[in-house]
Write an enzyme that holds these catalytic residues in place. Structure first.
Site, PDB file in Angstrom:
ATOM      1  N   LYS A  53       0.844  -1.200   0.000  1.00 33.24           N
ATOM      2  CA  LYS A  53       0.000   0.000   0.000  1.00 33.24           C
ATOM      3  C   LYS A  53       0.879   1.250   0.000  1.00 33.24           C
ATOM      4  O   LYS A  53       0.612   2.209  -0.728  1.00 33.24           O
ATOM      5  CB  LYS A  53      -0.928  -0.004   1.228  1.00 33.24           C
ATOM      6  N   GLN A  97      -4.801  -1.644   9.487  1.00 33.05           N
ATOM      7  CA  GLN A  97      -4.699  -2.975   8.874  1.00 33.05           C
ATOM      8  C   GLN A  97      -5.293  -4.032   9.818  1.00 33.05           C
ATOM      9  O   GLN A  97      -4.962  -4.081  10.996  1.00 33.05           O
ATOM     10  CB  GLN A  97      -3.225  -3.280   8.563  1.00 33.05           C
ATOM     11  N   ASP A 120     -11.454   2.421   3.826  1.00 36.12           N
ATOM     12  CA  ASP A 120     -11.834   1.003   3.713  1.00 36.12           C
ATOM     13  C   ASP A 120     -13.352   0.850   3.544  1.00 36.12           C
ATOM     14  O   ASP A 120     -13.826  -0.215   3.167  1.00 36.12           O
ATOM     15  CB  ASP A 120     -11.458   0.257   5.003  1.00 36.12           C
TER      16      ASP A 120
END
Ligand code: GUN
Length: 283
Positions: A53, A97, A120
């Site tokens: 990422k 994460q 997200d």
């Protein structure tokens, strides 16, 4: 023989679009978009995802901030970090994460992220918006799948769409996006009685169960579109949730693993970060 749904190629196209848009903003004297990624602990897979990422952010001209907390980090420490990132006007997106170490409350962490920075799309407000068809952000993996289908002109309206897996990250939101495009959607899961009987109905089959090579050629219809979200290690090699060789000879389109859905997920994360930036900059 199936045509390949090339996630590597299409994700590069998305990244190029984003790069060009960032250049335009910079020429106007605006700051760069910024994504903050938080990693707690030593999960090896998570470390690889976070590294990818960060690299992708830098490729498209974003600022990438990384916060590494130790495995034994306290909930208060993580909460404080999120509060700080929420109130920082130069941070557009926040991604924690997952999975988190067991002693931390994952849902309370997700709830704490500002919905306008929730790239997200895991926050209940964003989940609700997706459910109502008025999204701020789309969840990265399902929207990556949708973009891939669109790029290859695969029609969804009226098609039998079968999803294998009912996770909050992939299966459930995937069903809403396909439904939003007028697919006839069925979700299978571990209690589905005859999995093959259901998957063989699919014109479009999306598999996200995390079991290596679970879907074999005899479980798909002739000319089905097969989208494999899985990422497993089997005998040392990476493989998906479908048995590529037996499905490839029967499907009309299929995603490879790696190089299919994975790169699309990251591309959609970048796209969501750009969306968050535009919200914050009133663009
Ligand atoms: N872990 C596995 N997939 C994801 C994802 O899409 N987002 C976050 N935050 N964690 C993950």
């Amino acid at each position: 023989m199936a045509k390949i749904l090339d996630g590597k190629l299409i994700s590069q196209k998305v990244k190029d679009e984003i790069t060009n848009e960032v250049i335009l903003y910079r020429e106007k004297g605006l700051r760069q978009p910024c994504l903050a990624v938080v990693l707690v602990g030593d999960n090896e897979a998570s470390k690889i995802y976070v590294r990818n990422k960060k690299r992708s952010c830098e490729q498209v001209g974003f600022v990438s901030l990384e916060y590494l907390l130790t495995e034994d980090a306290k909930q208060e420490e993580l909460d404080f970090l999120i509060d700080t990132l929420n109130s920082d006007d130069t941070v557009d997106g926040i991604l924690v994460q997952l999975p988190l170490p067991k002693h931390l409350d994952e849902q309370s962490v997700i709830n704490r992220i500002s919905p306008k920075k929730d790239v997200d799309a895991f926050h209940p407000e964003n989940v609700g918006r997706i459910m109502l068809g008025n999204p701020l952000f789309l969840p990265c993996t399902p929207s990556g799948v949708m973009r891939l289908l669109k790029e290859y002109d695969i029609q969804i309206s009226g098609k039998e769409c079968v999803i294998v897996g009912r996770s909050n990250i992939v299966g459930k939101p995937m069903s809403l996006l396909l439904l939003g495009e007028n697919g006839t959607v069925t979700i299978c899961h571990s209690r589905t009685r005859d999995l093959g009987e259901v998957t063989r109905r699919a014109d479009i089959l999306v598999v996200a169960i995390g079991v290596a090579k679970k879907i074999t050629g005899d479980m798909i219809k002739e000319s089905a579109v097969v989208v494999d979200v899985g990422m497993n290690r089997s005998e040392g090699a990476l493989c998906g949730d479908t048995d590529f060789i037996s499905c490839e000879s029967k499907a009309s389109y299929i995603t490879p693993v790696p190089g299919g859905v994975g790169p699309m997920t990251i591309a959609m994360l970048l796209q969501n970060t750009l969306t968050a930036y535009k919200i914050h900059m009133n663009i």
